[in-house]
Design an enzyme around this catalytic site. Structure first.
Site, PDB file in Angstrom:
ATOM      1  N   LYS A  20       0.322  33.546 -49.414  1.00  0.00           N
ATOM      2  CA  LYS A  20       0.209  35.011 -49.345  1.00  0.00           C
ATOM      3  C   LYS A  20      -0.754  35.525 -50.403  1.00  0.00           C
ATOM      4  O   LYS A  20      -1.614  36.359 -50.144  1.00  0.00           O
ATOM      5  CB  LYS A  20       1.585  35.663 -49.534  1.00  0.00           C
ATOM      6  CG  LYS A  20       2.487  35.557 -48.346  1.00  0.00           C
ATOM      7  CD  LYS A  20       2.198  36.609 -47.297  1.00  0.00           C
ATOM      8  CE  LYS A  20       1.692  36.209 -45.971  1.00  0.00           C
ATOM      9  NZ  LYS A  20       1.701  34.946 -45.395  1.00  0.00           N
ATOM     10  N   ASN A  58      12.441  51.294 -24.805  1.00  0.00           N
ATOM     11  CA  ASN A  58      12.116  50.392 -25.911  1.00  0.00           C
ATOM     12  C   ASN A  58      13.443  49.883 -26.447  1.00  0.00           C
ATOM     13  O   ASN A  58      14.322  50.672 -26.778  1.00  0.00           O
ATOM     14  CB  ASN A  58      11.344  51.130 -27.012  1.00  0.00           C
ATOM     15  CG  ASN A  58      11.125  50.235 -28.238  1.00  0.00           C
ATOM     16  OD1 ASN A  58      11.037  49.018 -28.094  1.00  0.00           O
ATOM     17  ND2 ASN A  58      11.091  50.824 -29.421  1.00  0.00           N
ATOM     18  N   GLY A  59      13.608  48.562 -26.521  1.00  0.00           N
ATOM     19  CA  GLY A  59      14.856  47.996 -27.040  1.00  0.00           C
ATOM     20  C   GLY A  59      15.247  46.763 -26.245  1.00  0.00           C
ATOM     21  O   GLY A  59      14.469  46.232 -25.471  1.00  0.00           O
ATOM     22  N   TRP A  83       5.657  45.688 -25.326  1.00  0.00           N
ATOM     23  CA  TRP A  83       5.647  44.420 -26.062  1.00  0.00           C
ATOM     24  C   TRP A  83       6.790  43.641 -25.433  1.00  0.00           C
ATOM     25  O   TRP A  83       7.954  43.870 -25.754  1.00  0.00           O
ATOM     26  CB  TRP A  83       5.867  44.629 -27.554  1.00  0.00           C
ATOM     27  CG  TRP A  83       5.774  43.356 -28.340  1.00  0.00           C
ATOM     28  CD1 TRP A  83       6.808  42.566 -28.781  1.00  0.00           C
ATOM     29  CD2 TRP A  83       4.592  42.695 -28.772  1.00  0.00           C
ATOM     30  NE1 TRP A  83       6.334  41.476 -29.457  1.00  0.00           N
ATOM     31  CE2 TRP A  83       4.978  41.521 -29.466  1.00  0.00           C
ATOM     32  CE3 TRP A  83       3.232  42.966 -28.666  1.00  0.00           C
ATOM     33  CZ2 TRP A  83       4.062  40.638 -30.036  1.00  0.00           C
ATOM     34  CZ3 TRP A  83       2.318  42.088 -29.240  1.00  0.00           C
ATOM     35  CH2 TRP A  83       2.735  40.937 -29.904  1.00  0.00           C
ATOM     36  N   LYS A 135      -6.267  36.855 -37.148  1.00  0.00           N
ATOM     37  CA  LYS A 135      -4.824  36.921 -36.915  1.00  0.00           C
ATOM     38  C   LYS A 135      -4.357  35.725 -36.089  1.00  0.00           C
ATOM     39  O   LYS A 135      -3.260  35.228 -36.283  1.00  0.00           O
ATOM     40  CB  LYS A 135      -4.464  38.216 -36.183  1.00  0.00           C
ATOM     41  CG  LYS A 135      -2.966  38.443 -36.018  1.00  0.00           C
ATOM     42  CD  LYS A 135      -2.250  38.489 -37.351  1.00  0.00           C
ATOM     43  CE  LYS A 135      -0.740  38.496 -37.211  1.00  0.00           C
ATOM     44  NZ  LYS A 135      -0.049  38.294 -38.491  1.00  0.00           N
ATOM     45  N   GLU A 178       4.662  29.304 -49.433  1.00  0.00           N
ATOM     46  CA  GLU A 178       4.334  30.538 -48.698  1.00  0.00           C
ATOM     47  C   GLU A 178       3.877  31.632 -49.658  1.00  0.00           C
ATOM     48  O   GLU A 178       2.927  32.367 -49.371  1.00  0.00           O
ATOM     49  CB  GLU A 178       5.545  30.990 -47.879  1.00  0.00           C
ATOM     50  CG  GLU A 178       5.470  32.377 -47.280  1.00  0.00           C
ATOM     51  CD  GLU A 178       4.299  32.613 -46.331  1.00  0.00           C
ATOM     52  OE1 GLU A 178       3.615  31.636 -45.971  1.00  0.00           O
ATOM     53  OE2 GLU A 178       4.051  33.779 -45.975  1.00  0.00           O
ATOM     54  N   ARG A 187       2.383  49.146 -31.500  1.00  0.00           N
ATOM     55  CA  ARG A 187       3.788  48.807 -31.178  1.00  0.00           C
ATOM     56  C   ARG A 187       3.888  47.855 -29.998  1.00  0.00           C
ATOM     57  O   ARG A 187       4.977  47.344 -29.683  1.00  0.00           O
ATOM     58  CB  ARG A 187       4.596  50.069 -30.891  1.00  0.00           C
ATOM     59  CG  ARG A 187       4.716  51.053 -32.043  1.00  0.00           C
ATOM     60  CD  ARG A 187       5.581  52.233 -31.672  1.00  0.00           C
ATOM     61  NE  ARG A 187       6.915  51.804 -31.319  1.00  0.00           N
ATOM     62  CZ  ARG A 187       7.880  51.568 -32.206  1.00  0.00           C
ATOM     63  NH1 ARG A 187       7.623  51.701 -33.502  1.00  0.00           N
ATOM     64  NH2 ARG A 187       9.087  51.162 -31.834  1.00  0.00           N
ATOM     65  N   CYS A 236       8.118  48.572 -28.344  1.00  0.00           N
ATOM     66  CA  CYS A 236       7.222  49.168 -27.354  1.00  0.00           C
ATOM     67  C   CYS A 236       6.926  50.588 -27.826  1.00  0.00           C
ATOM     68  O   CYS A 236       7.553  51.096 -28.743  1.00  0.00           O
ATOM     69  CB  CYS A 236       7.898  49.235 -25.988  1.00  0.00           C
ATOM     70  SG  CYS A 236       8.425  47.647 -25.361  1.00  0.00           S
ATOM     71  N   HIS A 282       4.689  15.670 -62.827  1.00  0.00           N
ATOM     72  CA  HIS A 282       3.821  14.552 -62.384  1.00  0.00           C
ATOM     73  C   HIS A 282       2.373  15.019 -62.229  1.00  0.00           C
ATOM     74  O   HIS A 282       1.694  14.626 -61.294  1.00  0.00           O
ATOM     75  CB  HIS A 282       4.354  14.007 -61.051  1.00  0.00           C
ATOM     76  CG  HIS A 282       5.726  13.459 -61.149  1.00  0.00           C
ATOM     77  ND1 HIS A 282       6.013  12.234 -61.705  1.00  0.00           N
ATOM     78  CD2 HIS A 282       6.924  14.008 -60.803  1.00  0.00           C
ATOM     79  CE1 HIS A 282       7.323  12.038 -61.677  1.00  0.00           C
ATOM     80  NE2 HIS A 282       7.898  13.086 -61.137  1.00  0.00           N
ATOM     81  N   GLU A 339      -4.444  34.473 -49.608  1.00  0.00           N
ATOM     82  CA  GLU A 339      -5.132  35.034 -48.431  1.00  0.00           C
ATOM     83  C   GLU A 339      -5.382  36.526 -48.559  1.00  0.00           C
ATOM     84  O   GLU A 339      -6.273  37.056 -47.897  1.00  0.00           O
ATOM     85  CB  GLU A 339      -4.401  34.713 -47.139  1.00  0.00           C
ATOM     86  CG  GLU A 339      -3.011  35.241 -46.989  1.00  0.00           C
ATOM     87  CD  GLU A 339      -2.417  34.833 -45.638  1.00  0.00           C
ATOM     88  OE1 GLU A 339      -3.155  34.612 -44.683  1.00  0.00           O
ATOM     89  OE2 GLU A 339      -1.188  34.754 -45.555  1.00  0.00           O
TER      90      GLU A 339
HETATM   91  C1  AGP Z   1      -0.260  33.705 -42.134  1.00  0.00           C
HETATM   92  O1  AGP Z   1      -0.216  34.646 -43.216  1.00  0.00           O
HETATM   93  C2  AGP Z   1      -1.665  33.280 -41.834  1.00  0.00           C
HETATM   94  N1  AGP Z   1      -2.387  34.416 -41.368  1.00  0.00           N
HETATM   95  C3  AGP Z   1      -1.796  32.025 -40.993  1.00  0.00           C
HETATM   96  O2  AGP Z   1      -1.468  30.962 -41.858  1.00  0.00           O
HETATM   97  C4  AGP Z   1      -0.908  31.871 -39.731  1.00  0.00           C
HETATM   98  O3  AGP Z   1       0.426  31.705 -40.136  1.00  0.00           O
HETATM   99  C5  AGP Z   1      -1.361  30.606 -38.985  1.00  0.00           C
HETATM  100  O4  AGP Z   1      -2.688  30.816 -38.575  1.00  0.00           O
HETATM  101  C6  AGP Z   1      -0.485  30.284 -37.764  1.00  0.00           C
HETATM  102  O5  AGP Z   1      -0.563  31.322 -36.844  1.00  0.00           O
HETATM  103  P1  AGP Z   1       0.510  31.348 -35.641  1.00  0.00           P
HETATM  104  O6  AGP Z   1       1.853  31.520 -36.271  1.00  0.00           O
HETATM  105  O7  AGP Z   1       0.111  32.519 -34.787  1.00  0.00           O
HETATM  106  O8  AGP Z   1       0.422  30.033 -34.907  1.00  0.00           O
END
Ligand code: AGP
Length: 611
Positions: free
Chosen positions: A488, A99-100, A75, A606, A484, A27, A2, A507, A491
């Protein structure tokens, strides 16, 4: 996480408080409030649910002002994001912003209720206000003394700013395991969760240490250490510009959030694991021995990075709890006519709690009779509200679109879930559980070690950022980290990358190997090390260039690889939490070298709240 801001001075402070909260919105932003002692000495409070703009609207409707006040942007971790749960909380003469996480708030709350005290919120913070008010009512001769008595009874983390109506010309500040800075101004003093909140008013900051309390008056700041002895803390002059200050000096929010991961893992584990007893406490999931014994399977549903956290969950749960686990891309699951029963546990993993495909998938699971649980970072989000049980990660708001700290706290959450299931169904012995819990608790320190040396990532960026494609290879619970790592890189740098099971390379993908294709191999010392090492040799034999992520001191791997990133040695069970930091930094430094928009990559959102 927060955001808190406080002011004691000789000028009206409402605008300063609201501006400070605006600079702390990263935050937390699900509710907010301010409290100000007006010129009659009366303390007035305005709070609102939702983003800060809602508070500003409410305040403009009934404005007030004064020269001492505090503000809070929330938050939520305990209690829904509502106006009644918004801070500051007032009990009698005492007004608190916090906050905590107060770990023992429930037992304290019950004890206070037995004494006849009434609560108006669901928060852990209101307990603090009651404790201070009770101390004042039972002989504490000052706000400082009353706060000390209250803090002696609290377990957990806190950054507090406290006002008291009978001494409205001072603020009491306290911190333990949550950030809090104070600052000197010209005839005034400031308190804030973070520098940006007041950087436009002063550059002379004092960073309080854990256990410190401080009494702020317009003309004087007194600081006391954990033993309540007066102490001097150095004043540091901050030269950051306000924008970079929100990133705490980091170039991007993503990098800041990568470095926040050790602290957020601590927050996520806090109060939920006991090494001594080898136990995990997740009462919010409502799982008991009978429920677990009756399970026919667990099905994870998730998208993107959260899906890779689910895949790690599969490896860990099947290893220590021996419960069959399926992992499903939510967008596929929802249309696949899945086979579930009332003995199936469906688990949604979602940082935002609003991802359309994951929401639809958990609804599908519920309709087919499955018990539903979610692992989520946003309290009271839609997926959280529609699940039977919720395990909140405490990653705090994740501003970078590419998920980092949300992912590692999700992995910490599935790790705790695996241990809980194994202990409940008797497949995990107590001593083994103690070992694994200890290994989890050592992760933040290992991550800090990893985060200290980034030169290797800058070298990788210079040497490999012109590649048009990367291959990431991993086995066992490192396979999801390979996937992953590839995501990363894709994206945020817009370079194509593919995460593959190392054993599958022969394969097909082995046809791709040549000098133009950098191969990132996750090869720490674990149960499948020798097999993965042979894959590294296969790549080398075909002229491939190898970026190896291995165990520190593994000279055999170091000699074979073109570049090696050393990881601290750790049990297989927790290794993904370390290797993922390396792939996050590889992606970050390559993207930064290429100059792409790291925090808001093109085409991405996001939270994908549409199909
Ligand atoms: C993660 O780096 C991406 N931005 C994306 O794959 C994200 O993980 C995915 O859209 C799921 O989002 P969520 O965890 O909010 O459900």
């Amino acid at each position: 996480m927060c955001g808190i801001v406080g002011f004691v001075g000789n000028t009206p402070c409402s605008s300063l408080l609201l501006d400070g909260l605006r600079r702390l919105e990263y935050r937390g932003y699900d509710s907010a409030g301010i409290a100000i002692a007006d010129d009659t000495g009366q303390v007035r409070i305005c709070r609102a649910e939702g983003k800060l703009t809602r508070l500003e609207e409410a305040f403009r409707a009934e404005p007030f002002d004064g020269t001492v006040g505090l503000g809070h942007t929330r938050w939520a971790t305990h209690g829904r994001p509502t106006e009644s749960n918004a801070h500051p909380h007032r009990v009698g003469r005492v007004i608190v912003a916090h906050n905590g996480i107060i770990e023992n708030y429930l037992e304290l709350k019950e004890a206070l209720q037995r004494q006849g005290r009434h609560f108006s919120s669901e928060t852990d913070t209101e307990v603090v206000a009651h404790l201070i008010d009770e101390a004042l009512a039972t002989g504490a001769d000052s706000l400082k003394e009353a706060t000390w008595r209250a803090l002696d009874r609290i377990e957990g983390s806190y950054a507090l700013v406290v006002m008291e109506t009978e001494n409205p010309d001072e603020l009491l500040v306290a911190r333990h395991a949550s950030p809090m800075v104070i600052a000197h101004g010209d005839g005034c003093a400031f308190a804030a969760s973070d520098v940006p909140a007041v950087l436009s008013h002063t550059r002379d900051f004092v960073f309080l240490e854990d256990g410190d309390t401080a009494l702020l008056r317009a003309d004087e700041i007194s600081i006391f250490d954990a033993d309540h002895r007066p102490v001097d803390r150095p004043i540091k002059r901050i030269s950051w510009d306000p924008i970079s200050a929100e990133k705490q000096g980091y170039k991007h929010f993503m990098l800041k959030e990568i470095y926040e991961q050790p602290a957020r893992i601590v927050d996520t584990l806090r109060g939920r694991v006991s090494v001594d007893r080898g136990e995990v406490h997740l009462p919010e999931l409502g799982l008991d021995a009978d429920t677990v014994a009756a399970l026919d399977k667990i099905v994870f549903v998730a998208c993107g990075t959260s899906y890779f956290a689910a895949q790690i969950g599969k490896y860990l749960i099947e290893e220590v709890a021996r419960v069959p686990v399926e992992t499903e891309l939510a967008s596929e699951f929802r249309y696949r006519n899945p086979i579930l029963s009332e003995n199936t546990l469906a688990i949604a993993i979602s940082q935002s709690g609003e991802t359309a495909d994951t929401l639809a998938a958990i609804r599908e699971a519920k309709e087919r009779g499955a018990r539903t649980v979610c692992i989520c970072n946003v309290i009271e989000s839609t997926i959280a509200r529609e699940s039977d049980g919720v395990l909140y990660t405490h990653a705090g708001p994740e501003i970078g679109v590419a998920s980092t700290k949300a992912f590692t706290t999700q992995v910490a959450a599935v790790s705790m879930l695996a241990l809980l299931l194994g202990r409940l169904n008797g497949r995990l012995e107590s001593d083994r559980a103690q070992e694994l819990i200890e290994a989890l608790r050592e992760i933040p320190a290992h991550m800090e070690t990893l985060l200290q040396d980034v030169d290797v990532y800058e070298r990788i960026a210079r040497q490999y950022s012109q590649a048009t494609s990367f291959l990431y290879l991993g086995r066992g619970n490192q396979f999801p980290i390979a996937a992953e790592g590839a995501l990363k890189l894709k994206e945020i740098s817009y370079i194509h990358a593919e995460g593959y099971a190392a054993g599958e390379m022969k394969h097909g993908p082995i046809a791709l190997i040549d000098r133009e294709l950098p191969v990132v191999v996750l090869c720490p010392k674990n149960a499948v090390y020798e097999k993965t090492f042979s894959n590294v040799e296969e790549v080398k034999a075909r002229g491939g260039r190898i970026i190896a992520i291995g165990t520190d001191g593994d000279h055999r791997l170091q000699n074979l690889a073109d570049v090696m990133i050393p990881l601290p040695d750790a049990p297989d069970f927790v290794q993904p939490l370390l290797s993922v930091v390396a792939v996050q930094l590889i992606a970050y430094y390559i993207a930064d070298f290429k100059g792409t928009d790291v925090d808001q990559p093109r085409n991405l959102a996001k939270s994908v709240t549409v199909e």
